[in-house]
Design a protein around this motif. Sequence first.
Motif, short mmCIF file in Angstrom:
data_model
loop_
_atom_site.label_atom_id
_atom_site.label_comp_id
_atom_site.label_asym_id
_atom_site.label_seq_id
_atom_site.Cartn_x
_atom_site.Cartn_y
_atom_site.Cartn_z
N MET A 110 -41.87 10.47 5.36
CA MET A 110 -41.56 11.78 5.93
C MET A 110 -40.28 12.36 5.32
O MET A 110 -40.17 13.56 5.10
CB MET A 110 -41.42 11.66 7.46
N VAL A 111 -39.32 11.50 5.03
CA VAL A 111 -38.08 11.95 4.41
C VAL A 111 -38.34 12.51 3.02
O VAL A 111 -37.82 13.56 2.64
CB VAL A 111 -37.05 10.79 4.34
N ARG A 112 -39.16 11.81 2.25
CA ARG A 112 -39.39 12.22 0.86
C ARG A 112 -40.07 13.58 0.75
O ARG A 112 -39.95 14.24 -0.27
CB ARG A 112 -40.18 11.13 0.13
N ARG A 113 -40.79 13.99 1.80
CA ARG A 113 -41.40 15.33 1.77
C ARG A 113 -40.33 16.42 1.86
O ARG A 113 -40.58 17.57 1.50
CB ARG A 113 -42.38 15.49 2.93
N LYS A 114 -39.15 16.06 2.37
CA LYS A 114 -38.11 17.05 2.63
C LYS A 114 -36.96 17.01 1.63
O LYS A 114 -36.01 17.78 1.76
CB LYS A 114 -37.53 16.84 4.04
N LEU A 115 -37.03 16.10 0.65
CA LEU A 115 -35.90 16.00 -0.27
C LEU A 115 -36.35 16.09 -1.72
O LEU A 115 -37.50 15.85 -2.05
CB LEU A 115 -35.10 14.71 -0.03
N GLY A 116 -35.39 16.46 -2.57
CA GLY A 116 -35.56 16.43 -4.00
C GLY A 116 -34.61 15.40 -4.58
O GLY A 116 -33.51 15.21 -4.06
N TYR A 117 -35.04 14.71 -5.64
CA TYR A 117 -34.24 13.61 -6.18
C TYR A 117 -34.17 13.74 -7.69
O TYR A 117 -35.20 13.78 -8.37
CB TYR A 117 -34.89 12.29 -5.76
N MET A 118 -32.96 13.83 -8.22
CA MET A 118 -32.74 13.85 -9.66
C MET A 118 -32.08 12.54 -10.06
O MET A 118 -31.00 12.21 -9.60
CB MET A 118 -31.82 15.01 -10.08
N THR A 119 -32.75 11.78 -10.92
CA THR A 119 -32.19 10.53 -11.39
C THR A 119 -31.21 10.79 -12.53
O THR A 119 -31.18 11.87 -13.12
CB THR A 119 -33.30 9.60 -11.90
N GLN A 120 -30.41 9.77 -12.83
CA GLN A 120 -29.41 9.90 -13.90
C GLN A 120 -30.09 10.14 -15.24
O GLN A 120 -29.64 10.95 -16.05
CB GLN A 120 -28.55 8.63 -13.95
N LYS A 121 -31.17 9.43 -15.49
CA LYS A 121 -31.91 9.59 -16.75
C LYS A 121 -33.02 10.62 -16.55
O LYS A 121 -33.69 10.64 -15.52
CB LYS A 121 -32.52 8.25 -17.17
N PHE A 122 -33.20 11.50 -17.53
CA PHE A 122 -34.25 12.51 -17.46
C PHE A 122 -35.59 11.82 -17.23
O PHE A 122 -35.99 10.92 -17.97
CB PHE A 122 -34.28 13.30 -18.77
N SER A 123 -36.30 12.22 -16.18
CA SER A 123 -37.49 11.48 -15.75
C SER A 123 -38.77 12.32 -15.77
O SER A 123 -39.78 11.89 -15.21
CB SER A 123 -37.27 10.92 -14.34
N LEU A 124 -38.73 13.51 -16.39
CA LEU A 124 -39.96 14.28 -16.53
C LEU A 124 -40.68 13.85 -17.82
O LEU A 124 -40.31 12.86 -18.45
CB LEU A 124 -39.64 15.77 -16.51
N TRP A 125 -41.69 14.58 -18.23
CA TRP A 125 -42.57 14.11 -19.29
C TRP A 125 -42.28 14.83 -20.60
O TRP A 125 -42.47 16.05 -20.72
CB TRP A 125 -44.03 14.32 -18.86
N ASP A 126 -41.84 14.08 -21.59
CA ASP A 126 -41.43 14.65 -22.88
C ASP A 126 -42.57 15.36 -23.61
O ASP A 126 -42.34 16.33 -24.33
CB ASP A 126 -40.87 13.56 -23.80
N ASP A 127 -43.80 14.88 -23.45
CA ASP A 127 -44.93 15.44 -24.19
C ASP A 127 -45.50 16.70 -23.54
O ASP A 127 -46.34 17.37 -24.13
CB ASP A 127 -46.04 14.40 -24.34
N LEU A 128 -45.07 17.02 -22.32
CA LEU A 128 -45.53 18.23 -21.65
C LEU A 128 -44.52 19.36 -21.89
O LEU A 128 -43.33 19.11 -22.07
CB LEU A 128 -45.67 18.00 -20.15
N THR A 129 -44.99 20.59 -21.85
CA THR A 129 -44.09 21.73 -21.97
C THR A 129 -43.32 21.90 -20.66
O THR A 129 -43.61 21.26 -19.65
CB THR A 129 -44.86 23.02 -22.26
N VAL A 130 -42.33 22.78 -20.71
CA VAL A 130 -41.56 23.07 -19.51
C VAL A 130 -42.48 23.52 -18.38
O VAL A 130 -42.43 23.01 -17.25
CB VAL A 130 -40.51 24.16 -19.81
#
Length: 329
Positions: free
Chosen positions: A87-107
Amino acid sequence: MRHALAHALPEPDPGIAIAARGLSRRFGPVVAVDGIDLDIPRGRIYGFLGPNGSGKSTTLRMLCGLLAPSAGAARVLGHEVPREAAMVRRKLGYMTQKFSLWDDLTVRENLEFMSRIYGVAAARRATRISGRIERYRLVELATRRAGTLSGGQRQRLALAGATLHEPELLLLDEPTSAVDPQSRRDFWESLFTLVERGVTILVSTHYMDEAERCHRLAFIFRGETLALGTPTEIVDARGLRVVELTSPNGIDAADRLRTEPFVDEVAHYGHMLRVATRDVERPVEAVTRALDAAGIGYANVTDSRPNVEDAFVSMVHEDERMRAVKGAA
């Protein structure tokens, strides 16, 4: 590690986003977090300040339910973690220290994928993504692969993704550790914009200038909190008085001053020495008297305002001295 059979949380308070009592985490024989207490108000930027390995990231992971505490209790946005972590995770955003999105996808593809993960309704998805692309200055980068972006651009993309579902709480784990000063400044302006909209932000950092910008701080060292409060409260509580001066023999001057019992720390800033003192009524006179006695020249002696870095270094040194005394006993 501090031992307790139970750590009772205070009664729920609508003005408090995060409450923690005795929060601890052990990895085998290593105590990463040792009995931290927190009360983090809503709609503010709360900073975790401490060196690498001090327990900041571990604490963040416990608060968002990714890691179970070894002891203690926490309530985040009205839900106890880790029991109600989903329930908490539905209400929060989390940015990790290392970039954690997908390099092969566009913005845009990254944001589309994240919007689905966060469960953004299909009818709102396109508008929400376009709004984030515009707000975080990603319009000209929308068709670029994330792996080709600079550190500052990746940071803006990560923040856009973390806020797609309009979270009440943002947890940011050293989000500016790999970006240039201008990007850091722009990022912090974005954070204050979010706070004006009612978002609560918990950010870990080891940058002292960023700590100065937080509404409240927790100084964390060796898994424990050394101090809690506003930056001004924490600095004032140390009772430091700072003297700045120049000397043609800066190394000798620093070495001599460090032998004085009233000197807490001496730091070099180019040609200037910054001398933090405690328990002395007239620090300028005390500093110049010590240098005169040693026959060391000096000039441009002035009083200066102590800052968060002075306070943090002072607390770390005091902690180390206390541990040395205990170890020798």
